[in-house]
Design a protein around this motif. Structure first.
Motif, mmCIF file in Angstrom:
data_model
loop_
_atom_site.group_PDB
_atom_site.id
_atom_site.type_symbol
_atom_site.label_atom_id
_atom_site.label_comp_id
_atom_site.label_asym_id
_atom_site.label_seq_id
_atom_site.Cartn_x
_atom_site.Cartn_y
_atom_site.Cartn_z
ATOM 1 N N UNK A 61 9.423 -4.000 -3.791
ATOM 2 C CA UNK A 61 8.834 -2.795 -4.304
ATOM 3 C C UNK A 61 7.713 -3.073 -5.031
ATOM 4 N N UNK A 62 6.824 -4.308 -4.660
ATOM 5 C CA UNK A 62 5.748 -4.659 -5.208
ATOM 6 C C UNK A 62 4.688 -3.642 -4.874
ATOM 7 N N UNK A 63 4.009 -3.029 -5.787
ATOM 8 C CA UNK A 63 2.611 -2.134 -5.702
ATOM 9 C C UNK A 63 1.469 -3.220 -5.110
ATOM 10 N N UNK A 64 0.355 -2.507 -4.501
ATOM 11 C CA UNK A 64 -0.727 -3.264 -4.174
ATOM 12 C C UNK A 64 -1.363 -3.950 -5.226
ATOM 13 N N UNK A 65 -1.486 -3.645 -6.558
ATOM 14 C CA UNK A 65 -2.382 -4.552 -7.554
ATOM 15 C C UNK A 65 -1.411 -5.685 -7.488
ATOM 16 N N UNK A 101 -3.519 10.989 -13.764
ATOM 17 C CA UNK A 101 -2.399 10.108 -13.582
ATOM 18 C C UNK A 101 -2.250 9.205 -12.213
ATOM 19 N N UNK A 102 -2.835 9.742 -11.009
ATOM 20 C CA UNK A 102 -2.788 9.125 -9.774
ATOM 21 C C UNK A 102 -3.665 7.787 -9.935
ATOM 22 N N UNK A 103 -4.768 7.800 -10.654
ATOM 23 C CA UNK A 103 -5.724 6.842 -10.757
ATOM 24 C C UNK A 103 -5.037 5.525 -11.694
ATOM 25 N N UNK A 104 -4.279 6.240 -12.467
ATOM 26 C CA UNK A 104 -3.981 5.307 -13.213
ATOM 27 C C UNK A 104 -2.678 4.341 -12.837
ATOM 28 N N UNK A 105 -1.933 5.177 -12.105
ATOM 29 C CA UNK A 105 -0.654 4.723 -11.440
ATOM 30 C C UNK A 105 -1.062 3.667 -10.278
ATOM 31 N N UNK A 106 -2.166 3.911 -9.519
ATOM 32 C CA UNK A 106 -2.520 3.143 -8.505
ATOM 33 C C UNK A 106 -2.888 1.737 -9.124
ATOM 34 N N UNK A 107 -3.924 1.782 -9.840
ATOM 35 C CA UNK A 107 -4.345 0.562 -10.354
ATOM 36 C C UNK A 107 -3.499 -0.177 -11.554
ATOM 37 N N UNK A 125 0.796 -1.417 0.072
ATOM 38 C CA UNK A 125 0.266 -0.135 -0.095
ATOM 39 C C UNK A 125 0.951 1.177 0.097
ATOM 40 N N UNK A 126 1.762 1.284 0.889
ATOM 41 C CA UNK A 126 2.742 2.519 1.208
ATOM 42 C C UNK A 126 3.640 2.276 -0.340
ATOM 43 N N UNK A 127 4.032 1.400 -0.917
ATOM 44 C CA UNK A 127 4.727 1.517 -1.981
ATOM 45 C C UNK A 127 3.868 2.076 -3.204
ATOM 46 N N UNK A 128 2.661 1.667 -3.116
ATOM 47 C CA UNK A 128 2.031 2.246 -4.411
ATOM 48 C C UNK A 128 1.801 3.838 -4.182
ATOM 49 N N UNK A 129 1.538 4.221 -2.788
ATOM 50 C CA UNK A 129 1.310 5.474 -2.784
ATOM 51 C C UNK A 129 2.595 6.363 -3.044
ATOM 52 N N UNK A 130 3.867 6.009 -2.741
ATOM 53 C CA UNK A 130 5.100 6.361 -3.024
ATOM 54 C C UNK A 130 5.474 6.491 -4.571
ATOM 55 N N UNK A 131 5.005 5.643 -5.210
ATOM 56 C CA UNK A 131 5.304 5.582 -6.618
ATOM 57 C C UNK A 131 4.358 6.152 -7.232
ATOM 58 N N UNK A 170 -10.776 -2.122 -1.446
ATOM 59 C CA UNK A 170 -9.637 -1.179 -1.149
ATOM 60 C C UNK A 170 -9.035 -0.570 -2.327
ATOM 61 N N UNK A 171 -8.798 -1.307 -3.305
ATOM 62 C CA UNK A 171 -7.886 -0.679 -4.450
ATOM 63 C C UNK A 171 -9.104 -0.074 -5.435
ATOM 64 N N UNK A 172 -10.072 -0.552 -5.394
ATOM 65 C CA UNK A 172 -11.214 -0.006 -6.173
ATOM 66 C C UNK A 172 -11.675 1.438 -5.506
ATOM 67 N N UNK A 173 -11.795 1.405 -4.039
ATOM 68 C CA UNK A 173 -12.158 2.738 -3.476
ATOM 69 C C UNK A 173 -11.096 3.795 -3.647
ATOM 70 N N UNK A 174 -9.784 3.344 -3.890
ATOM 71 C CA UNK A 174 -8.680 4.152 -3.920
ATOM 72 C C UNK A 174 -8.787 5.043 -5.371
#
Length: 259
Positions: free
Chosen positions: A210-214, A191-197, A55-61, A234-238
Motif C-alpha cells: 500500500x505504499x503510495x508514489x511519494x 484535497x487531491x493535490x495534498x493527498x497525492x504529494x 502510482x495506482x495506490x496513490x490514485x485510489x487513496x 511525474x509526481x510534480x506534474x500530477x
C-alpha cells in the motif's frame, strides 16, 4: 524589491528546473549539470513494477480521500456555518484546524501506536492510510466551504427560499448544493493535490503493498539520479495539474459569485 523577488523565484524554481533537466540527462555524476540526452529514464519509471503499483495506490487513496472528505465535510461545514452561537463556531474552527497545526509525523506516530496493537492490528492497510489522508486534508476542505458559505451569505438565500414556500429538502437541493458546487470542486481538487504529494504520514503507516508514489519515490534516490529525477517530475506534474485545476475552478466560482 525587484531583485529580492528575482532571488526568491530563482531559489524556488531552480531546483525544479534541475530536476527536469536531470530527468533527460544520460549521466549526472559530480557536476552541476548532466551530460548527454535521453528519454530512457521515463521509460524505466513507466516499466518499473513498484512504481506502477505505487502510482495506482496513490490514485485510489486520493479518490477515496476525496469521496470521504466530501461526504463528511459538506454536512459538517453546513453545521458549523449554521451554528447559532459564535463561540460554538470558533471552537469548531479550532478543532477542525488542529490537524494543520500538528505535524504529520506526530499524527503518524499516533496511528502507529493505535493500529499496531493486538486490538486494532490494521497498520499497513489501505484503510488506515486513507484515514490518515482524510484527517490531514479535511480541514482544508472545511475551511474552503465555510468561508464560501459566508461569502455567499447562504443564510440569507435560505431565508428567501423559505419565505417563498420552499421546504428544507427543496432548499438544500435547489439553493445550498448548487451554490456550493464550485467551492466543493475547488476544495476537493486541493484535497487531491495534498493527498497525492503526502509523504510523512504515508511513510510510517503504509504497508509494502500500500505504499503510495511519494514513499516509493524516496527509494529511487538511492539508485540512478536520472531515474529519480524522472519519477519526481511525474509526481510534480500530477500535483501541479491538480493545483492548476483547483485554481481555475476557484476563479470560475469567484466570477460566478460576482455576477
Amino acid at each position: 524589491m525587484a531583485w529580492v523577488t528575482g532571488v526568491y523565484l530563482a531559489y524556488l524554481f531552480l531546483p525544479i528546473l534541475l530536476l527536469f533537466v536531470g530527468s533527460f540527462g544520460d549521466v549526472w555524476l559530480n557536476s552541476m549539470l548532466p551530460s548527454g540526452f535521453t528519454g530512457r529514464w521515463y521509460e524505466a519509471v513507466y516499466t518499473d513494477g513498484s512504481f506502477q503499483r505505487a502510482f495506482w495506490v496513490s490514485l485510489r487513496v486520493c479518490a477515496a480521500t476525496c469521496v470521504i472528505d466530501a461526504v463528511i465535510g459538506l454536512p459538517l461545514a453546513y453545521a458549523i456555518y449554521g451554528a447559532a452561537s459564535r463561540g460554538v463556531r470558533a471552537a469548531a474552527r479550532i478543532l477542525y484546524l488542529l490537524p494543520i497545526a500538528v505535524p504529520p509525523i506526530v499524527l503518524a506516530f499516533g496511528f502507529v501506536l493505535v493500529f499496531s496493537s493486538d486490538t486494532l492490528p490494521f497498520l499497513g492497510s489501505a484503510g488506515v492510510l486513507i484515514g490518515g489522508h482524510v484527517v490531514l486534508t479535511l480541514p482544508y476542505l472545511l475551511q474552503t466551504l465555510v468561508g464560501d458559505m459566508r461569502h455567499l451569505r447562504l443564510a440569507e438565500l435560505e431565508t428567501a427560499a423559505e419565505s417563498l414556500g420552499a421546504g428544507p429538502l427543496r432548499t438544500l437541493a435547489e439553493i445550498v448544493l448548487p451554490s456550493l458546487r464550485h467551492s466543493l470542486a475547488s476544495g476537493l481538487i486541493m484535497v487531491a493535490a495534498l493527498s497525492i504529494g503526502e509523504f510523512q504520514l504515508s511513510n510510517l503507516v503504509a504497508g509494502f503493498l500500500t505504499r503510495p508514489y511519494p514513499v516509493v519515490l524516496l527509494q529511487a534516490f538511492y539508485g540512478a539520479t536520472g531515474f529519480a529525477c524522472a519519477a519526481t517530475v511525474i509526481l510534480l506534474a500530477l500535483a501541479l495539474t491538480a493545483s492548476a485545476a483547483g485554481a481555475l475552478t476557484a476563479h470560475r466560482a469567484t466570477g460566478r459569485h460576482a455576477q
